[in-house]
Write an enzyme that holds these catalytic residues in place. Structure first.
Site, short mmCIF file in Angstrom:
data_model
loop_
_atom_site.label_atom_id
_atom_site.label_comp_id
_atom_site.label_asym_id
_atom_site.label_seq_id
_atom_site.Cartn_x
_atom_site.Cartn_y
_atom_site.Cartn_z
CB SER B 46 -47.63 22.20 -11.31
OG SER B 46 -47.32 23.25 -10.42
CB CYS B 47 -51.74 19.01 -13.69
SG CYS B 47 -51.57 18.27 -12.06
CB ILE B 48 -50.22 19.83 -18.83
CG1 ILE B 48 -48.95 20.56 -18.41
CG2 ILE B 48 -50.63 20.15 -20.26
CD1 ILE B 48 -48.77 21.95 -18.95
N GLY B 111 -49.72 24.21 -16.08
CA GLY B 111 -48.28 24.43 -15.84
C GLY B 111 -47.96 25.67 -15.04
#
Lengths: 292, 185
Positions: B46-48, B111
């Site tokens: 979910s990180c970018i 994401g």
């Protein structure tokens, strides 16, 4: 939460047959088993713990290296096992021994799961440290949580050969069907990595709580509300979200709402949990520094 | 020389050591490089990953960002943790390394949202991937960044890489393999 499986539930091979197919199946060293037994015994002496670890030279070397990592920040270099037990305590040495005893096979690449070398170890450390963090919040036993979290995905090592070359198709199957990765595993193999991992832990005679924590970490309601399965479940969610040791097994991950209540954490504070988790795993990386 | 040739582990199982020009950018890390390089973020959930490149100065950078914004309770001293501190920090570091802000081209990827409540109920707090993607768009817009590509959403993890040799930003997923999402030259 729905039962874990409803998609083409068709075991193809018994678990024993799958384990027989796995060359070089992980074995928990006898020294580690002895340490686990001794640390559960309040009468155990530091000498007895040191003697148990000392039975295995390879484990001994790793335990000393881990004890001297910056993670523990000891004021001086520890050169003997007995000194490590005295300075760090029984329970901490138990955790170190678990990491030392699993390091060799946890750092292998898992081609089937698309996990490069060390990624399973990273993910497993994420589960261990995450479950430990959740256990502290829920006021449970953090050391128990660490050990069970560390071993939660050992079944992947046994399954890896069976899914080699199939991961891309498995992902497409999951995406098309809106399935969790466990559902996909069961559809393709007839078993999940959690079930196989629990079977391996049983064969090692690990405490039943740890076996059930491994078995139910994707579907903790099945455990009869063992806090351990719920804590590992939440740690797995945090590791997945942050991609910590993430391989091919992303897809849909069903978060059990009851886990939040049982572990006394709030979904509304999800970002806070993620931040704490990242802090814990980045700090934890210091434990493995210098391990090659 | 094609710096991407130096890649020993991206998209493979070799896991060999990184060359001196190749950097794996970990959680909450910000990395800026002056000169030829291959930058990669493995296992973006979910990180970018926010990437920027000034081709004229050959200065590039990547931030591996965890959360949309700093929380009142935050104790982290890592600016790379939060979108509302990471992107501006990355920009400042790029300029310090010789990049010109107006020449920088930007991209972002990540994401994913693969965690859902088992009951099927909706809970925006769990949609971290979506919130991170929106925060990236908003923060890059606030800073006047020229964004030339992005790849966000979905339910699987990504490996993201950028190489100065060809300027390509590549994304790899297990089910789709590797694709180039944009070029920052």
């Amino acid at each position: 939460m729905q039962p874990a499986v409803s998609h083409g539930d068709r075991p193809r091979l018994p678990i024993q047959a799958i384990l027989r197919q796995t060359q070089d199946l992980p074995v928990l060293p006898g020294a580690i088993m002895r340490v686990i037994q001794l640390t559960g015994n309040s009468d155990a002496t530091s000498r007895a713990i040191a003697d148990a670890i000392g039975m295995d030279q390879a484990v001994t070397a790793k335990v000393l290296r881990l004890a001297n990592s910056s993670f523990y920040g000891l004021p001086r270099k520890v050169t003997s096992l007995q000194e490590a037990v005295i300075l760090l305590g029984f329970r901490t040495v138990r955790l170190i021994a678990m990491v030392a005893g699993t390091f060799t096979w946890m750092t292998r690449p898992l081609k089937g799961y698309d996990l490069p070398p060390r990624q399973l170890m990273r993910h497993s450390m994420g589960l261990a440290l995450g479950a430990q963090m959740i256990a502290r919040i829920g006021q449970f036993d953090p050391e128990e949580a660490f050990v069970a979290g560390l071993l939660a995905d050992i079944g992947k090592i046994a399954i890896d050969n069976c899914i080699d070359g199939k991961i891309s198709l498995m992902m497409q199957l999951g995406i098309k069907g809106g399935m969790t990765f466990e559902d996909v595993e069961r559809t393709v193999l007839g078993h999940t990595h959690s079930e196989i991992g629990a079977h391996m832990a049983e064969n090692w005679n690990l405490p039943q709580e740890i076996v059930e924590g491994i078995r139910w970490h994707h579907n903790p309601l099945g455990s009869g509300n063992s806090w351990l399965a719920h804590a590992i479940h939440l740690a797995d969610v945090l590791a997945m979200v942050t991609g910590y040791g993430l391989g091919g097994d992303g897809l849909q991950y069903q978060l059990c709402e009851e886990s939040l209540e049982i572990c006394r954490v709030s979904a509304e504070d999800f970002d806070g949990l993620v931040e704490q988790f990242v802090g814990a795993v980045l700090h934890g990386e210091a434990l493995l520094e210098g391990m090659g | 020389m094609d710096v991407r040739q130096w890649n020993l582990s991206f998209g493979s199982q070799s896991g060999g050591g990184l060359s001196s020009h190749q950097f794996s950018v970990g959680l909450a890390e910000i990395r800026v490089v002056n000169g030829p390089t291959l930058l990669e973020c493995q296992g973006i959930g979910s990180c970018i990953a926010v990437i920027a490149y000034d081709a004229h100065a050959c200065v590039s950078g990547v931030a591996h960002i965890i959360l949309p914004k700093r929380l009142p309770s935050s104790s982290s001293d890592r600016p790379g943790t939060f979108m509302d501190t990471a992107v501006e920090y990355l920009l400042n570091e790029l300029v310090k390394a010789g990049a010109v802000a107006e020449r920088l081209k930007w991209a972002y990827a990540g994401g994913s949202d693969f965690v859902h409540l088992a009951s099927g109920a909706s809970l925006p707090a769990l949609e971290l991937g979506r919130r991170n993607s929106e925060a990236a768009k908003s923060e890059l817009s606030r800073l006047g960044a020229e964004v030339v590509g992005n790849d966000t959403g979905g339910t699987t993890g990504r490996d993201v890489s950028f190489c100065t040799a060809d300027g390509d930003v590549k994304v790899r997923t297990v089910h789709e393999g590797e694709k180039t999402i944009c070029n920052l030259q």
